[in-house]
Design a protein around this motif. Structure first.
Motif: not given
Length: 367
Positions: A205-224
């Motif tokens: 669990f990561y509290t006090s965190h959010t998704v800054k960006e989703a990355r990928g080539n045509g589909h999700v591959e990583r979340a920042v």
């Protein structure tokens, strides 16, 4: 356009609508239950976990089993059901315009209408949020529990409330890996019994965190992911990547009020219950005498509460038509309202109870 007449039309066949139809039919009314989906039962058939609480509220029984029991009751009471039927509008406070099977237009004049349209998932946006693989947690739950399709193999869950942790556990049961659960608040939001199961499975669990960006080539591959400070601002330099192919968003629900407000029901803003909801009294009657509401459209709560509210709405609508005696109505209403009050007791229920009381108090104001 075809025109028909019915005693009561219930719009929405989820927990609240199904219970409203059953209670109204049991009270002697002729009931038509409509739903835009191909299956009846709504959220109940996505809930493979056991309910908890008291025996009066089906503790230890899975949502899917509760749904099956309610379906049998509806069939025994001869509730008329129209599926693949979209309620497009309510006119003159009593006529529901519907489209069946996407092509047949029907107007049903009902003496009473019960709106049980539920709620819609909230979303958050960030760069990459439109990539395939970003979806609501409810959508993922529908895929795994209704259609038996795994939405992804490595999932990031955004939101640690009950929906987030329950769906995370169900994803694990379905064979997916939950890479992490991210929560913007400093504390986890779900019931401890649900959170503990996911934590024991090794999900971080990561509290006090959010998704800054989703990355990928045509589909999700990583979340920042990025850390948030006490003012909810992103902390520069705290970013890190998580490899995932799916991002599920469980950031709350908003009551689906379009049909109610389009019909003229008066609104009330209740942030604890999801935002704008139709004003209603303790009998679930809206500001329009012929229209009742029940379930998440009246304020987002638990499925158990939605079912009890549905029963109150069905009972009250039927009584207003004279299908049961005043004594029978009073006795049954007292029992149902006791059940609702019990569900809104305790640490988690008190805020909801106070919010509902505020709505009820506003019922007679400027009516």
């Amino acid at each position: 356009m075809k025109r028909l007449k019915r005693d009561i039309v219930v719009i929405g066949s989820g927990p609240a609508g199904l219970c409203a139809a059953i209670e109204a039919a049991r009270s002697g009314a002729a009931v038509l239950l409509v739903d835009e989906n191909a299956k009846i039962g709504g959220q109940l058939f996505k809930q493979i976990h056991k309910f908890f609480g008291s025996a009066d509220h089906r503790a230890g029984v899975r949502g899917i089993d509760i749904g099956e029991q309610l379906l049998r009751q509806a069939e025994e009471l001869a509730v008329e059901v129209w599926l693949n039927c979209e309620a497009c509008g309510i006119f003159d406070e009593k006529t529901v315009w519907m489209v069946r099977d996407k092509e047949h237009s029907v107007a049903v004049e009902a003496q009473r209408i019960i709106i049980a349209t539920g709620a819609v998932e909230n979303s958050i946006n960030f760069p990459g949020w439109t990539l395939p693989g970003v979806m609501g947690a409810g959508a993922a739950q529908t895929m795994i529990n209704i259609h038996r399709v795994l939405p992804g193999h490595r999932v990031l869950m955004v939101g640690s409330g009950n929906v987030g942790v329950i769906v995370s556990y169900q994803l694990l049961q379905a064979g997916a890996t939950v890479a992490a659960i991210v929560e913007a608040a400093p504390n986890l939001g779900g019931y401890g019994v649900h959170t503990a199961k996911v934590r024991r499975a090794g999900v971080p669990f990561y509290t006090s965190h959010t998704v800054k960006e989703a990355r990928g080539n045509g589909h999700v591959e990583r979340a920042v992911l990025v850390k948030l400070d006490s003012q909810w601002n992103q902390v520069p330099g705290s970013e890190f990547e998580v490899e995932v192919d799916t991002i599920c968003i469980a950031t709350g629900l908003t009551p689906a009020v379009e049909l109610a407000f389009g019909s003229g029901c008066r609104p009330f803003n209740s942030p604890p219950l999801g935002g704008l909801v139709p004003v209603h009294d303790r009998m679930m009657k809206s500001s329009i005498d012929s229209i009742y509401i029940a379930g998440d459209v009246s304020g987002v709560e638990e499925a158990s509460t939605a079912m009890e509210e549905g029963r109150i709405a069905g009972l009250s609508a039927a009584h207003s038509l004279g299908t049961i005696t005043d004594q029978m109505f009073a006795e049954r209403l007292e029992q149902l309202q006791h059940n609702v009050d019990a569900l809104r007791s305790g640490m988690f229920g008190q805020k909801r109870r106070e919010a509902k009381d505020a709505i009820v108090r506003s019922y007679g104001v400027e009516r």
